[in-house]
Design a protein around this motif. Structure first.
Motif, PDB file in Angstrom:
ATOM      1  N   ARG A 110       0.818  -1.207   0.000  1.00 20.68           N
ATOM      2  CA  ARG A 110       0.000   0.000   0.000  1.00 20.68           C
ATOM      3  C   ARG A 110       0.852   1.257   0.000  1.00 20.68           C
ATOM      4  NH1 ARG A 110      -2.732  -1.054   4.262  1.00 20.68           N
ATOM      5  NH2 ARG A 110      -4.403  -2.159   3.168  1.00 20.68           N
ATOM      6  N   GLU A 111       1.921   1.267   0.775  1.00 21.93           N
ATOM      7  CA  GLU A 111       2.743   2.461   0.904  1.00 21.93           C
ATOM      8  C   GLU A 111       4.045   2.369   0.108  1.00 21.93           C
ATOM      9  OE1 GLU A 111       1.606   5.081   2.315  1.00 21.93           O
ATOM     10  OE2 GLU A 111      -0.231   4.038   2.914  1.00 21.93           O
ATOM     11  N   ASP A 112       4.229   1.320  -0.654  1.00 24.32           N
ATOM     12  CA  ASP A 112       5.484   1.150  -1.382  1.00 24.32           C
ATOM     13  C   ASP A 112       5.368   1.777  -2.764  1.00 24.32           C
ATOM     14  OD1 ASP A 112       7.889   0.424  -2.440  1.00 24.32           O
ATOM     15  OD2 ASP A 112       7.818  -1.636  -1.724  1.00 24.32           O
ATOM     16  N   TRP A 113       5.696   3.073  -2.842  1.00 17.03           N
ATOM     17  CA  TRP A 113       5.589   3.760  -4.130  1.00 17.03           C
ATOM     18  C   TRP A 113       6.629   3.263  -5.126  1.00 17.03           C
ATOM     19  CZ3 TRP A 113      10.261   5.950  -4.722  1.00 17.03           C
ATOM     20  CH2 TRP A 113      10.964   6.400  -3.585  1.00 17.03           C
TER      21      TRP A 113
ATOM     22  N   ARG B  34       4.644  11.553 -17.967  1.00 13.39           N
ATOM     23  CA  ARG B  34       3.265  12.030 -17.814  1.00 13.39           C
ATOM     24  C   ARG B  34       2.432  10.987 -17.061  1.00 13.39           C
ATOM     25  NH1 ARG B  34       2.228  12.443 -22.768  1.00 13.39           N
ATOM     26  NH2 ARG B  34       2.935  14.602 -23.033  1.00 13.39           N
ATOM     27  N   LEU B  35       2.659   9.720 -17.355  1.00 13.61           N
ATOM     28  CA  LEU B  35       1.940   8.638 -16.678  1.00 13.61           C
ATOM     29  C   LEU B  35       2.293   8.597 -15.192  1.00 13.61           C
ATOM     30  CD1 LEU B  35       0.196   6.026 -16.816  1.00 13.61           C
ATOM     31  CD2 LEU B  35       2.304   4.783 -17.342  1.00 13.61           C
ATOM     32  N   LEU B  36       3.559   8.716 -14.881  1.00 13.83           N
ATOM     33  CA  LEU B  36       3.996   8.694 -13.488  1.00 13.83           C
ATOM     34  C   LEU B  36       3.425   9.890 -12.729  1.00 13.83           C
ATOM     35  CD1 LEU B  36       7.717   7.675 -14.091  1.00 13.83           C
ATOM     36  CD2 LEU B  36       5.916   6.220 -13.145  1.00 13.83           C
ATOM     37  N   ALA B  37       3.397  11.042 -13.381  1.00 16.78           N
ATOM     38  CA  ALA B  37       2.848  12.237 -12.741  1.00 16.78           C
ATOM     39  C   ALA B  37       1.357  12.098 -12.500  1.00 16.78           C
ATOM     40  CB  ALA B  37       3.138  13.468 -13.607  1.00 16.78           C
TER      41      ALA B  37
ATOM     42  N   LEU C  78       2.981  10.382  -8.356  1.00 13.74           N
ATOM     43  CA  LEU C  78       4.242   9.888  -7.802  1.00 13.74           C
ATOM     44  C   LEU C  78       5.266  10.997  -7.573  1.00 13.74           C
ATOM     45  CD1 LEU C  78       4.364   6.592  -9.812  1.00 13.74           C
ATOM     46  CD2 LEU C  78       4.288   6.799  -7.333  1.00 13.74           C
ATOM     47  N   PHE C  79       5.121  12.118  -8.269  1.00 16.88           N
ATOM     48  CA  PHE C  79       6.052  13.218  -8.032  1.00 16.88           C
ATOM     49  C   PHE C  79       5.749  13.922  -6.709  1.00 16.88           C
ATOM     50  CE2 PHE C  79       6.917  12.587 -12.496  1.00 16.88           C
ATOM     51  CZ  PHE C  79       8.262  12.922 -12.609  1.00 16.88           C
ATOM     52  N   ASP C  80       4.609  13.601  -6.108  1.00 13.52           N
ATOM     53  CA  ASP C  80       4.258  14.189  -4.818  1.00 13.52           C
ATOM     54  C   ASP C  80       4.825  13.376  -3.656  1.00 13.52           C
ATOM     55  OD1 ASP C  80       2.790  16.120  -6.181  1.00 13.52           O
ATOM     56  OD2 ASP C  80       0.969  14.887  -6.163  1.00 13.52           O
ATOM     57  N   ARG C  81       5.372  12.201  -3.977  1.00 14.73           N
ATOM     58  CA  ARG C  81       5.922  11.351  -2.924  1.00 14.73           C
ATOM     59  C   ARG C  81       7.359  11.776  -2.598  1.00 14.73           C
ATOM     60  NH1 ARG C  81       3.157   6.533  -1.969  1.00 14.73           N
ATOM     61  NH2 ARG C  81       1.029   6.746  -2.757  1.00 14.73           N
ATOM     62  N   ARG C  82       7.667  11.824  -1.347  1.00 18.05           N
ATOM     63  CA  ARG C  82       8.999  12.219  -0.923  1.00 18.05           C
ATOM     64  C   ARG C  82      10.049  11.222  -1.404  1.00 18.05           C
ATOM     65  NH1 ARG C  82      10.848  13.165   5.407  1.00 18.05           N
ATOM     66  NH2 ARG C  82      12.874  14.143   4.953  1.00 18.05           N
ATOM     67  N   HIS C  83      11.104  11.735  -1.986  1.00 19.52           N
ATOM     68  CA  HIS C  83      12.226  10.956  -2.509  1.00 19.52           C
ATOM     69  C   HIS C  83      11.885  10.166  -3.772  1.00 19.52           C
ATOM     70  CE1 HIS C  83      14.257  12.061   1.105  1.00 19.52           C
ATOM     71  NE2 HIS C  83      13.514  11.286   1.902  1.00 19.52           N
ATOM     72  N   ALA C  84      10.647  10.221  -4.212  1.00 23.74           N
ATOM     73  CA  ALA C  84      10.258   9.424  -5.378  1.00 23.74           C
ATOM     74  C   ALA C  84      10.969   9.905  -6.644  1.00 23.74           C
ATOM     75  CB  ALA C  84       8.748   9.450  -5.576  1.00 23.74           C
ATOM     76  N   ALA C  85      11.185  11.227  -6.752  1.00 27.87           N
ATOM     77  CA  ALA C  85      11.829  11.762  -7.952  1.00 27.87           C
ATOM     78  C   ALA C  85      13.227  11.192  -8.127  1.00 27.87           C
ATOM     79  CB  ALA C  85      11.880  13.284  -7.888  1.00 27.87           C
ATOM     80  N   ASN C  86      13.963  11.069  -7.036  1.00 26.86           N
ATOM     81  CA  ASN C  86      15.309  10.495  -7.116  1.00 26.86           C
ATOM     82  C   ASN C  86      15.256   9.063  -7.648  1.00 26.86           C
ATOM     83  OD1 ASN C  86      16.534  12.803  -6.108  1.00 26.86           O
ATOM     84  ND2 ASN C  86      16.454  12.100  -3.978  1.00 26.86           N
ATOM     85  N   TYR C  87      14.298   8.309  -7.133  1.00 27.22           N
ATOM     86  CA  TYR C  87      14.168   6.912  -7.558  1.00 27.22           C
ATOM     87  C   TYR C  87      13.764   6.822  -9.027  1.00 27.22           C
ATOM     88  CZ  TYR C  87      12.639   2.060  -7.738  1.00 27.22           C
ATOM     89  OH  TYR C  87      12.490   0.744  -8.092  1.00 27.22           O
TER      90      TYR C  87
END
Length: 202
Positions: free
Chosen positions: A131-134, A166-169, A173-182
């Motif tokens: 559930r929380e594993d982005w 665009r799909l990820l956005a 997912l860009f609102d998740r902390r550290h997700a952009a780095n991943y």
């Protein structure tokens, strides 16, 4: 009288050598209904044996390749076979070249792979674990995107990479902390390039 089948013997040997030990190549002489040559023999036949049912029905003038079709070897192994019609200089069928590929190993591998790819009663993934594993969500979306297009991350064109960002956005997912780095690591780009692409598609 010219031997129209002799030039095909090295061809049979070459094919059998390439596919060894999984295939035999048999040349049948339509003139006398016997086996002229066997390369990498897998069956119990021998040169000079009657061709029997393999040449019961002579090929038509239009046929060049017959098959592939299933066969069973004398020891019970399943075979995948194809036959090429051999002709003389006037176009008259004088022989058949049969390539018999032993597919028993591949059939076994198919069963093993099927077992490995089978999940417990096709049950869905346990929601509590994901559930929380982005990261899993990123992986799933990227995998689905690539699978639908039959491509890879390395082969993505600029417009395809933009569509993926665009799909990820769209999934937040860009609102998740550290997700952009991943996501930058997954896509093989810098964080700056990722956000530049995001800005272009918004």
């Amino acid at each position: 009288m010219p031997d129209s089948l002799a030039p095909f013997i090295p061809v049979a040997d070459a094919v059998a050598t390439l596919l060894k030990p999984h295939a035999e190549v048999v040349i049948h002489d339509l003139g006398n209904g016997t086996i002229r040559h066997i390369a990498n023999r897998l069956s119990r036949r021998a040169v000079g044996d009657d061709s029997l049912n393999e040449v019961d029905e002579l090929p038509t003038a239009e046929e060049t390749v017959i098959g592939p079709y299933p066969k069973t070897n004398a020891d019970g192994r399943p075979m995948k076979s194809v036959t090429a019609v051999l002709r003389d200089g006037r176009g008259k069928p004088t022989g058949l070249m049969c390539i018999n590929l032993d597919v028993s190993m591949f059939a076994s591998m198919q069963g093993v792979l099927k077992d490995f790819l089978r999940f417990a009663d096709d049950a869905p993934r346990p929601a509590a674990l994901f559930r929380e594993d982005w990261r899993e969500e990123v992986n799933d979306l990227v995998g689905q995107f690539l699978g639908e297009r039959g491509t890879s991350l390395a082969a993505l064109a600029i417009d395809e990479r933009e569509a993926l960002v665009r799909l990820l956005a769209a999934h937040g997912l860009f609102d998740r902390r550290h997700a952009a780095n991943y996501m930058a690591q997954v896509l093989g780009v810098s964080r700056a390039t990722l956000y530049k692409t995001l800005k272009a598609v918004r």
